[in-house]
Design an enzyme around this catalytic site. Structure first.
Site, short mmCIF file in Angstrom:
data_model
loop_
_atom_site.label_atom_id
_atom_site.label_comp_id
_atom_site.label_asym_id
_atom_site.label_seq_id
_atom_site.Cartn_x
_atom_site.Cartn_y
_atom_site.Cartn_z
N ASN A 7 0.74 -1.12 0.05
CA ASN A 7 0.00 -0.02 0.01
C ASN A 7 0.77 1.22 0.06
O ASN A 7 1.59 1.62 1.09
CB ASN A 7 -0.96 -0.08 1.29
CG ASN A 7 -1.66 1.47 1.13
OD1 ASN A 7 -1.96 1.99 0.35
ND2 ASN A 7 -2.12 1.61 2.60
N TRP A 8 0.91 2.06 -1.18
CA TRP A 8 1.92 3.27 -1.21
C TRP A 8 1.42 4.42 -0.49
O TRP A 8 2.12 5.36 -0.49
CB TRP A 8 2.18 3.31 -2.69
CG TRP A 8 3.14 2.67 -3.33
CD1 TRP A 8 3.77 1.63 -2.59
CD2 TRP A 8 3.71 2.74 -4.69
NE1 TRP A 8 4.95 1.28 -3.49
CE2 TRP A 8 4.89 1.71 -4.70
CE3 TRP A 8 3.46 3.63 -5.50
CZ2 TRP A 8 5.61 1.70 -5.78
CZ3 TRP A 8 4.25 3.56 -6.87
CH2 TRP A 8 5.30 2.73 -6.78
N LYS A 9 -0.06 4.41 -0.30
CA LYS A 9 -0.37 5.54 0.49
C LYS A 9 -0.31 6.88 -0.33
O LYS A 9 -0.29 6.74 -1.58
CB LYS A 9 0.11 5.87 1.87
CG LYS A 9 -0.10 4.34 2.62
CD LYS A 9 0.24 4.54 3.99
CE LYS A 9 0.38 3.06 4.77
NZ LYS A 9 0.46 3.24 6.09
N HIS A 96 -9.39 1.34 5.67
CA HIS A 96 -8.10 1.67 6.08
C HIS A 96 -8.17 2.67 7.07
O HIS A 96 -9.29 3.53 7.18
CB HIS A 96 -7.32 2.13 4.98
CG HIS A 96 -5.59 2.22 5.49
ND1 HIS A 96 -5.32 3.14 6.47
CD2 HIS A 96 -4.77 1.51 5.40
CE1 HIS A 96 -3.97 2.88 6.76
NE2 HIS A 96 -3.64 1.88 5.97
N GLU A 165 -5.07 -4.57 10.78
CA GLU A 165 -3.93 -3.74 11.07
C GLU A 165 -4.09 -2.84 12.30
O GLU A 165 -4.81 -1.80 12.33
CB GLU A 165 -4.06 -2.66 9.83
CG GLU A 165 -3.75 -3.11 8.53
CD GLU A 165 -3.04 -2.27 7.46
OE1 GLU A 165 -1.97 -2.49 7.15
OE2 GLU A 165 -3.87 -1.03 7.33
N GLY A 171 3.11 2.29 10.81
CA GLY A 171 4.48 3.16 10.89
C GLY A 171 5.01 3.52 12.13
O GLY A 171 5.75 4.53 12.21
N SER A 208 3.85 -2.07 10.16
CA SER A 208 5.39 -2.31 10.20
C SER A 208 6.01 -3.60 10.04
O SER A 208 7.00 -3.95 10.46
CB SER A 208 5.72 -1.86 11.83
OG SER A 208 5.29 -0.45 12.09
P1 13P Z 1 3.52 0.22 7.64
O1 13P Z 1 3.86 -1.15 7.06
O2 13P Z 1 4.17 1.45 6.96
O3 13P Z 1 3.37 0.27 9.17
O4 13P Z 1 1.81 0.71 7.17
C1 13P Z 1 0.86 -0.30 7.30
C2 13P Z 1 -0.21 -0.01 6.46
O5 13P Z 1 -1.26 1.02 6.97
C3 13P Z 1 -0.74 -0.70 5.15
O6 13P Z 1 -1.89 -0.30 4.78
#
Ligand code: 13P
Length: 247
Positions: A7-9, A96, A165, A171, A208
């Site tokens: 997921n690149w956000k 999300h 999640e 993060g 993470s």
């Molecule tokens: P991280 O892997 O950066 O913690 O993010 C997880 C996430 O929100 C994926 O959708």
């Protein structure tokens, strides 16, 4: 089947496709290829070009969100599942924690899932508790509510993947203990079995995940894959996650 979803956000411009090309090259010749699926969710701006590029390749493309209405509407800046599907994407994330924080309620999320399935997108439905809920031992109650309020027995469970999640883990570099995660994933599957009255859909872990801690997660049989944020922006890290998982 296992899933490795990146997921690149809010990351990526047209030339960032080089990252995905490297990952696709590895994926297409990996001896374990048939055991897993690789999916990436770039921002809306890149959905069409990336979906078209990877159309006949191994890697699949999805969106990070979708709007809770069918086809077209008068909501400024909204993008429906219909529009996402028409540019060639196959998946969408829904629920999300970033979008829940911006106002996505259980009722809205249920509509999003309904219209995504109607428009033939596969859904990656995200759930997770926050730090306070965890501290107060409310994790199971929160997860159960998130699942029961948004999912219905009549939804096609073959087109749904659930991603657990925990918000406190996104993060932050902090991850649940293996034993605790195993219990939580088992609980989620139990709730899903109860909703669908048959086998549970795949349940992924996100928060993470990196090339080091994936070695801890692979001991947990119940996990059907990973939703990866930060580490999915690096082809090397993402490929190492897959390699270390099957090592
Ligand atoms: P991280 O892997 O950066 O913690 O993010 C997880 C996430 O929100 C994926 O959708």
């Amino acid at each position: 089947m296992k899933y490795f979803i990146g997921n690149w956000k809010m990351f990526g411009i047209p030339k960032s496709i080089s990252i995905l090309k490297k990952i696709n090259s590895f994926y297409s010749i990996d001896k374990n290829r048939n055991k897993y699926k690789v999916i990436f969710t770039p921002p809306f701006t890149l959905l069409e070009s990336y979906s078209q590029f990877f159309k006949k390749k191994y890697l699949s493309i999805g969106s990070q969100n979708c709007y809770q209405k069918d086809q077209f509407s008068s909501n400024t800046a909204a993008i429906s599942s219909y529009m996402i599907k028409k540019v060639g994407a196959e998946y969408t994330l829904i629920g999300h924690s970033d979008n829940r924080a911006e106002g996505d309620t259980d009722v809205i999320l249920k509509d999003k899932i309904k219209f995504a399935l109607k428009n033939n997108l596969k859904v990656v439905f995200c759930i997770g508790e926050n730090k306070l809920e965890k501290r107060k031992n409310k994790t199971f109650r929160v997860l159960k509510k998130q699942l029961k309020k948004a999912l219905e027995r009549k939804f096609n469970k073959k087109k749904i993947i659930v991603a657990y999640e925990p918000i406190w883990s996104i993060g932050t570099g902090r991850t649940p203990k293996a034993k605790e995660l195993n219990k939580t994933i088992k609980f989620i599957k139990k709730v899903l079995k109860n909703i669908f009255k048959q086998n549970s859909p795949a349940v992924l872990y996100g928060g993470s995940v990196d090339e080091v801690n994936v070695k801890k997660f692979k001991e947990i049989d119940e996990i059907d894959g990973f939703l990866i944020g930060g580490a999915s922006k690096s082809s090397k890290k993402f490929i190492d996650i897959i390699k270390n998982y099957y090592r």
